[in-house]
Write a protein that holds these residues in place. Structure first.
Motif, PDB file in Angstrom:
ATOM      1  N   VAL A 118       0.848  -1.186   0.000  1.00  0.00           N
ATOM      2  CA  VAL A 118       0.000   0.000   0.000  1.00  0.00           C
ATOM      3  C   VAL A 118       0.887   1.240   0.000  1.00  0.00           C
ATOM      4  N   SER A 119       0.447   2.268  -0.713  1.00  0.00           N
ATOM      5  CA  SER A 119       1.184   3.529  -0.785  1.00  0.00           C
ATOM      6  C   SER A 119       0.190   4.681  -0.718  1.00  0.00           C
ATOM      7  N   ASP A 120       0.651   5.830  -0.213  1.00  0.00           N
ATOM      8  CA  ASP A 120      -0.232   6.993  -0.180  1.00  0.00           C
ATOM      9  C   ASP A 120      -0.154   7.792  -1.485  1.00  0.00           C
ATOM     10  N   TRP A 121       0.573   7.281  -2.480  1.00  0.00           N
ATOM     11  CA  TRP A 121       0.690   7.960  -3.776  1.00  0.00           C
ATOM     12  C   TRP A 121      -0.517   7.585  -4.646  1.00  0.00           C
ATOM     13  N   TYR A 122      -1.691   7.963  -4.180  1.00  0.00           N
ATOM     14  CA  TYR A 122      -2.922   7.589  -4.881  1.00  0.00           C
ATOM     15  C   TYR A 122      -3.253   8.560  -6.011  1.00  0.00           C
ATOM     16  N   PHE A 123      -2.705   9.790  -5.925  1.00  0.00           N
ATOM     17  CA  PHE A 123      -3.012  10.806  -6.936  1.00  0.00           C
ATOM     18  C   PHE A 123      -1.791  11.683  -7.204  1.00  0.00           C
ATOM     19  N   ASP A 124      -1.623  12.009  -8.471  1.00  0.00           N
ATOM     20  CA  ASP A 124      -0.577  12.944  -8.884  1.00  0.00           C
ATOM     21  C   ASP A 124      -0.787  13.217 -10.371  1.00  0.00           C
ATOM     22  N   HIS A 125      -0.124  14.230 -10.876  1.00  0.00           N
ATOM     23  CA  HIS A 125      -0.218  14.513 -12.314  1.00  0.00           C
ATOM     24  C   HIS A 125       1.031  15.266 -12.750  1.00  0.00           C
ATOM     25  N   GLY A 126       1.271  15.238 -14.014  1.00  0.00           N
ATOM     26  CA  GLY A 126       2.417  15.956 -14.564  1.00  0.00           C
ATOM     27  C   GLY A 126       2.023  17.381 -14.904  1.00  0.00           C
ATOM     28  N   TRP A 133      -8.321  19.790  -9.587  1.00  0.00           N
ATOM     29  CA  TRP A 133      -8.476  18.382  -9.935  1.00  0.00           C
ATOM     30  C   TRP A 133      -9.543  17.765  -9.038  1.00  0.00           C
ATOM     31  N   TYR A 134     -10.265  16.805  -9.592  1.00  0.00           N
ATOM     32  CA  TYR A 134     -11.385  16.219  -8.848  1.00  0.00           C
ATOM     33  C   TYR A 134     -11.582  14.754  -9.236  1.00  0.00           C
ATOM     34  N   ALA A 135     -12.396  14.072  -8.439  1.00  0.00           N
ATOM     35  CA  ALA A 135     -12.815  12.697  -8.732  1.00  0.00           C
ATOM     36  C   ALA A 135     -14.339  12.678  -8.746  1.00  0.00           C
ATOM     37  N   GLN A 136     -14.904  11.827  -9.579  1.00  0.00           N
ATOM     38  CA  GLN A 136     -16.360  11.714  -9.667  1.00  0.00           C
ATOM     39  C   GLN A 136     -16.831  10.549  -8.800  1.00  0.00           C
ATOM     40  N   THR A 137     -17.871  10.792  -7.988  1.00  0.00           N
ATOM     41  CA  THR A 137     -18.443   9.750  -7.126  1.00  0.00           C
ATOM     42  C   THR A 137     -19.966   9.805  -7.224  1.00  0.00           C
ATOM     43  N   PRO A 138     -20.667   8.808  -6.707  1.00  0.00           N
ATOM     44  CA  PRO A 138     -22.136   8.845  -6.704  1.00  0.00           C
ATOM     45  C   PRO A 138     -22.682  10.011  -5.875  1.00  0.00           C
ATOM     46  N   ASP A 139     -21.862  10.546  -4.959  1.00  0.00           N
ATOM     47  CA  ASP A 139     -22.293  11.651  -4.098  1.00  0.00           C
ATOM     48  C   ASP A 139     -21.906  13.019  -4.658  1.00  0.00           C
ATOM     49  N   GLY A 140     -21.288  13.019  -5.821  1.00  0.00           N
ATOM     50  CA  GLY A 140     -20.860  14.280  -6.418  1.00  0.00           C
ATOM     51  C   GLY A 140     -19.353  14.322  -6.609  1.00  0.00           C
ATOM     52  N   LYS A 141     -18.873  15.472  -7.033  1.00  0.00           N
ATOM     53  CA  LYS A 141     -17.438  15.634  -7.291  1.00  0.00           C
ATOM     54  C   LYS A 141     -16.669  15.853  -5.983  1.00  0.00           C
ATOM     55  N   VAL A 142     -15.504  15.216  -5.903  1.00  0.00           N
ATOM     56  CA  VAL A 142     -14.625  15.374  -4.749  1.00  0.00           C
ATOM     57  C   VAL A 142     -13.388  16.149  -5.198  1.00  0.00           C
ATOM     58  N   GLN A 143     -13.157  17.292  -4.597  1.00  0.00           N
ATOM     59  CA  GLN A 143     -11.972  18.082  -4.941  1.00  0.00           C
ATOM     60  C   GLN A 143     -10.732  17.425  -4.333  1.00  0.00           C
ATOM     61  N   VAL A 144      -9.744  17.120  -5.181  1.00  0.00           N
ATOM     62  CA  VAL A 144      -8.528  16.478  -4.677  1.00  0.00           C
ATOM     63  C   VAL A 144      -7.321  17.415  -4.714  1.00  0.00           C
ATOM     64  N   GLN A 145      -7.417  18.496  -5.501  1.00  0.00           N
ATOM     65  CA  GLN A 145      -6.340  19.494  -5.515  1.00  0.00           C
ATOM     66  C   GLN A 145      -6.962  20.863  -5.760  1.00  0.00           C
ATOM     67  N   ASP A 146      -6.659  21.800  -4.875  1.00  0.00           N
ATOM     68  CA  ASP A 146      -7.306  23.113  -4.906  1.00  0.00           C
ATOM     69  C   ASP A 146      -6.366  24.193  -5.428  1.00  0.00           C
ATOM     70  N   PHE A 147      -6.678  24.680  -6.632  1.00  0.00           N
ATOM     71  CA  PHE A 147      -5.953  25.818  -7.195  1.00  0.00           C
ATOM     72  C   PHE A 147      -6.834  27.067  -7.179  1.00  0.00           C
ATOM     73  N   GLY A 148      -8.008  26.925  -6.564  1.00  0.00           N
ATOM     74  CA  GLY A 148      -8.934  28.058  -6.513  1.00  0.00           C
ATOM     75  C   GLY A 148      -9.721  28.251  -7.791  1.00  0.00           C
ATOM     76  N   VAL A 149      -9.665  27.272  -8.693  1.00  0.00           N
ATOM     77  CA  VAL A 149     -10.360  27.370  -9.985  1.00  0.00           C
ATOM     78  C   VAL A 149     -11.124  26.070 -10.238  1.00  0.00           C
ATOM     79  N   ASN A 222      -2.973   9.459 -12.103  1.00  0.00           N
ATOM     80  CA  ASN A 222      -4.128  10.294 -12.457  1.00  0.00           C
ATOM     81  C   ASN A 222      -5.320   9.474 -12.952  1.00  0.00           C
ATOM     82  N   THR A 223      -5.230   8.140 -12.845  1.00  0.00           N
ATOM     83  CA  THR A 223      -6.379   7.297 -13.191  1.00  0.00           C
ATOM     84  C   THR A 223      -7.533   7.594 -12.232  1.00  0.00           C
ATOM     85  N   GLY A 224      -8.691   7.918 -12.779  1.00  0.00           N
ATOM     86  CA  GLY A 224      -9.868   8.212 -11.961  1.00  0.00           C
ATOM     87  C   GLY A 224     -10.033   9.682 -11.623  1.00  0.00           C
TER      88      GLY A 224
END
Length: 262
Positions: A118-126, A133-149, A222-224
């Protein structure tokens, strides 16, 4: 003389008949009394049974009412608890880091039990744009990185952290530092894509979301996940949707960690 005998015989017969009549009358009276007594007893038993039946019905009715009241109270308490558990918790970045580190420690133990890494490197991008950046769930979008936009206020849920479970190529069991290679190499450095891969996303609403992949499909950090446009008006597409995890132990652990900040 014969007449006297005849009269005597007749008298005896009449006395005998009178005696029989009296005896029969007495027997009939006794029988009638016994019948009346039995009838009274039966009536008394019927009244007692009727009273007992009414008492049982009343008791059962009271019991059902008590059970219904208990059930309604329990449901009410459960609903309040569930609503409380699903309320979002506002956390600072430092608090998120603490919760995520504690969850990773728990996840490492679970990985060891399951003979996985197991690793905590679940999300990243180049290199990317300026959108959140966000993830889509049945409960709505989850913000995973906040750039204020478009900004945190535009998301119903915000990521506290996450982790990824997988089978390591080098046989590592438990916590694995998956950052060993370059970003371009990504998970391919030590993740066996032929085996199951599960990304866990921790929402600040206390829900653990999960993305199951692998099993022959290549996976990256960045999968998902998707990115908003630079003006924050358009959400980029995501290749996969995170679902509510069926891992009750993971949810319980997250709830326990968030309880400190509720």
């Amino acid at each position: 003389m014969k007449k006297e005998l005849s009269f005597g015989l007749i008298a005896l017969v009449m006395v005998g008949l009178a005696g029989c009549g009296a005896k029969n009358s007495s027997d009939n009276a006794a029988q009638n009394s016994k019948t009346a007594s039995l009838t009274a007893e039966n009536a008394s038993l019927k009244r007692a049974k009727s009273a007992q039946s009414a008492s049982l019905k009343a008791t059962n009715s009271s019991l059902k009412q008590a059970q219904q009241a208990t059930k309604e109270a329990s449901n009410s308490t459960s609903n309040v608890t569930n609503e409380s558990e699903n309320e979002s918790v506002h956390l600072t970045d430092e608090q998120k880091a603490k919760v995520n580190a504690a969850f990773l420690a728990w996840a490492s133990q679970q990985a060891e039990i399951g003979k996985m890494a197991v690793s905590d490197w679940y999300f990243d991008h180049g290199s990317a744009g300026h959108g959140d950046w966000y993830a889509q769930t049945p409960d709505g979008k989850v913000q995973v990185q906040d750039f204020g936009v478009p900004g945190a206020g535009q998301f119903p849920i915000h990521a506290v952290g996450g982790c990824v479970f997988y089978t390591a190529k080098d046989g590592t069991i438990g916590h694995d530092k998956l950052y060993a290679g370059s970003f371009a190499d990504n998970y391919a450095v030590n993740m066996d894509f032929t085996k199951p891969v599960s990304k866990y996303l921790l929402g600040d609403n206390g829900v653990v979301y999960e993305l199951k992949t692998g099993n022959g499909t290549a996976v990256s950090t960045n999968t998902g996940f998707g990115e908003y446009s630079d003006d924050g008006q358009t959400a980029g597409t995501v290749d996969r949707t995170f679902m509510v995890s069926k891992d009750g132990a993971a949810r319980a652990e997250l709830q326990k960690l968030l309880a400190t900040y509720r």
